[in-house]
Design an enzyme around this catalytic site. Sequence first.
Site, PDB file in Angstrom:
ATOM      1  N   SER A  34       0.893  -1.193   0.423  1.00 57.00           N
ATOM      2  CA  SER A  34       0.169   0.394  -0.069  1.00 57.00           C
ATOM      3  C   SER A  34       0.424   1.312  -0.563  1.00 57.00           C
ATOM      4  O   SER A  34       0.762   2.476  -0.707  1.00 57.00           O
ATOM      5  CB  SER A  34      -1.182   0.092   1.146  1.00 57.00           C
ATOM      6  N   TRP A  37       1.322   2.851  -3.118  1.00 56.66           N
ATOM      7  CA  TRP A  37       0.216   3.591  -3.492  1.00 56.66           C
ATOM      8  C   TRP A  37      -0.247   5.160  -3.174  1.00 56.66           C
ATOM      9  O   TRP A  37      -1.223   5.507  -3.290  1.00 56.66           O
ATOM     10  CB  TRP A  37      -1.003   2.493  -3.686  1.00 56.66           C
ATOM     11  N   GLY A  41       0.555  11.821   1.469  1.00 49.19           N
ATOM     12  CA  GLY A  41       1.150  11.828   1.901  1.00 49.19           C
ATOM     13  C   GLY A  41       1.444  11.675   3.327  1.00 49.19           C
ATOM     14  O   GLY A  41       1.027  10.942   4.439  1.00 49.19           O
ATOM     15  N   GLU A 105      -5.561  18.250   4.563  1.00 55.94           N
ATOM     16  CA  GLU A 105      -6.783  17.659   4.341  1.00 55.94           C
ATOM     17  C   GLU A 105      -7.545  18.055   5.400  1.00 55.94           C
ATOM     18  O   GLU A 105      -7.562  18.230   6.518  1.00 55.94           O
ATOM     19  CB  GLU A 105      -5.522  15.728   4.086  1.00 55.94           C
ATOM     20  N   HIS A 217     -13.178   3.893   1.835  1.00 54.53           N
ATOM     21  CA  HIS A 217     -13.437   5.242   1.054  1.00 54.53           C
ATOM     22  C   HIS A 217     -13.961   5.629   0.162  1.00 54.53           C
ATOM     23  O   HIS A 217     -14.698   4.692  -0.291  1.00 54.53           O
ATOM     24  CB  HIS A 217     -11.693   5.089   0.527  1.00 54.53           C
ATOM     25  N   ARG A 263     -16.639  11.565   5.822  1.00 51.05           N
ATOM     26  CA  ARG A 263     -15.261  10.258   4.867  1.00 51.05           C
ATOM     27  C   ARG A 263     -17.186   9.465   5.335  1.00 51.05           C
ATOM     28  O   ARG A 263     -16.979   8.343   4.087  1.00 51.05           O
ATOM     29  CB  ARG A 263     -14.702   9.979   4.780  1.00 51.05           C
ATOM     30  N   HIS A 323     -10.549   0.881   3.149  1.00 49.58           N
ATOM     31  CA  HIS A 323      -9.501   1.340   2.204  1.00 49.58           C
ATOM     32  C   HIS A 323      -8.043   1.087   3.064  1.00 49.58           C
ATOM     33  O   HIS A 323      -6.934   1.645   2.741  1.00 49.58           O
ATOM     34  CB  HIS A 323      -9.897   2.992   2.310  1.00 49.58           C
ATOM     35  N   ARG A 358      -9.356   6.651  10.737  1.00 47.99           N
ATOM     36  CA  ARG A 358      -8.206   7.062  11.021  1.00 47.99           C
ATOM     37  C   ARG A 358      -8.154   9.002  10.060  1.00 47.99           C
ATOM     38  O   ARG A 358      -8.847   9.004   9.220  1.00 47.99           O
ATOM     39  CB  ARG A 358      -7.036   6.280  10.018  1.00 47.99           C
TER      40      ARG A 358
END
Length: 514
Positions: A34, A37, A41, A105, A217, A263, A323, A358
Amino acid sequence: MVIGGGLAGMTAALRIAGRVPVVIVTKAALGEGSTQWAQGGIAAAVGPGDSVEAHVRDTLDAGAGMGDAGTARAVCGDAPGLIAELERLGVRFDRAGDALALAREGAHSLPRVVHAGGDETGRHVAAALARAVHAHAGIRVVEHAAVRDLVTVDTGVDGVRLEDGKAIAARAVILATGGSGHLFARTTNPAGATADGPALARRAGAALADLEMVQFHPTALAVGPSPLALVSEAVRGAGGMLYDRAGEPVMAGVHPMGDLGPRDVVARAVFRRARETGADVVMSLAHLDPERVHARFPGVAALCAAHGIDLARDPVPVTPAAHYAMGGVLTDLDGRTTVPGLWAVGECGCTGLHGANRLASNGLLEAAALGRRAADAVAGGDRTPAPGPRADPVPLAVGDADGATVRAAVGRIMWDDCGLERDACGLESAALELEALPRPADAGTAGLREVAQLVVRAAMAREESRGAHHRSDFPDPDPAGPTRTCWAGDLPFPVPTTTPVPTARPSIDLTEVA
Ligand SMILES: Cc1cc2nc3c(=O)[nH]c(=O)nc-3n(C[C@H](O)[C@H](O)[C@H](O)COP(=O)(O)OP(=O)(O)OC[C@H]3O[C@@H](n4cnc5c(N)ncnc54)[C@H](O)[C@@H]3O)c2cc1C
């Protein structure tokens, strides 16, 4: 011995190297996983006006009351030093003048995300660390070799057995096997994310924790088989809107922030609408200037174009997808499991940092922080277990069923009945269906099936909705407050905590997330 060639495993190996002999075993090539991918950041409080305390607060808020405050303080506190260490290892982070360039973010109160190559952070980090590992004379690298089982004796773990039957002795074994997205039919995780770490650790008697906490996600590209490509939240941040097949906006009346809601809220809304209408939800950017869309999102546009979709003009089919695993092998702050000689770091471990959800870009951070912490303890000769229960080891049980068939069945069952919306009836049916599956011939699929059963059991036991875990038969958080459960064998135990669990604000403000 380090098992896994992602950020957690490579950080651990590099930190141990030169102090004691170390071997890194990985089932793909070094650097694949992962980590490679990751787009957004690594979160670190290095910007003007930021502080470790603010990073800790955002982490605990996102975790919906379940995050461990002591862990968050330690890991967020490690972050600035880790960024400097990664730079010394050859990672070139993006800069704005002399300073690190920082992105903001979702749910971060400040710009705090350090990135490389724009949205190619993972690729740059994985490549730099793989080069450093290959170049280090003190590290033996064994690639394309899957660990099948841990070798356990009365005093704990003292080695591993590979798929080809070869056994390798080790004074300490660090699991760094990554995530478990392939428990679910729809996932953004690469093919190797098959819950190997929790499966190996459980068979060795180690306690697992928070397994029911799986982050979905909201918008993966719903084309082709998993792994599915991400359509980043930044696309919705720029004006992308979600519609059902009848052209009705999906988020209208669902959340005051509409398409930019938290999310987990957006993911559940997309899931529900697709189930109700029998068709994938689509994202539309047709009301925006096409040139600007292509200029702003060249990566996503290219992914869409590969499937004949023009991001700027066509409806883009999207689906939620598994995710990130917040739960995993229960560890302390140094990655110790409850079995002597066994450690778990990165996504396969569970320090309690993420709680029930998370915070964006805390995944890579935890992988590097725990890799480094475990390495320091291991290099010092430590074999002490973490506080917490230990069960008797259980042997690997394989049969003769085709692995691919069993994996597909596990993914379907978990997606249908243990995914974004859960209830007792669906979970009971999932448990029965998983139990009825034939035993697969390969160890990896056998482990995946076992971990699926444990996730279902943990989801049944949590009779509340919190963070990523949503029970339609228990739609509210438990008024008694958050609890964490670990399992050793078949027995549940409260997670031993050394720090108070603070009350958290549940809201997550998503603006721009990779
Ligand atoms: C598409 C995507 C985007 C993401 N973006 C971000 C982001 O922007 N920021 C962020 O913080 N997090 C992000 N994440 C999450 C983050 O990438 C992971 O949590 C993190 O990279 C995990 O690192 P790891 O070293 O624990 O595991 P991985 O990098 O997955 O490495 C696991 C390694 O273990 C090996 N392995 C597994 N099983 C075995 C076995 N039985 N025997 C031998 N080897 C084995 C694998 O081959 C692999 O080398 C993203 C995840 C995905 C999927």
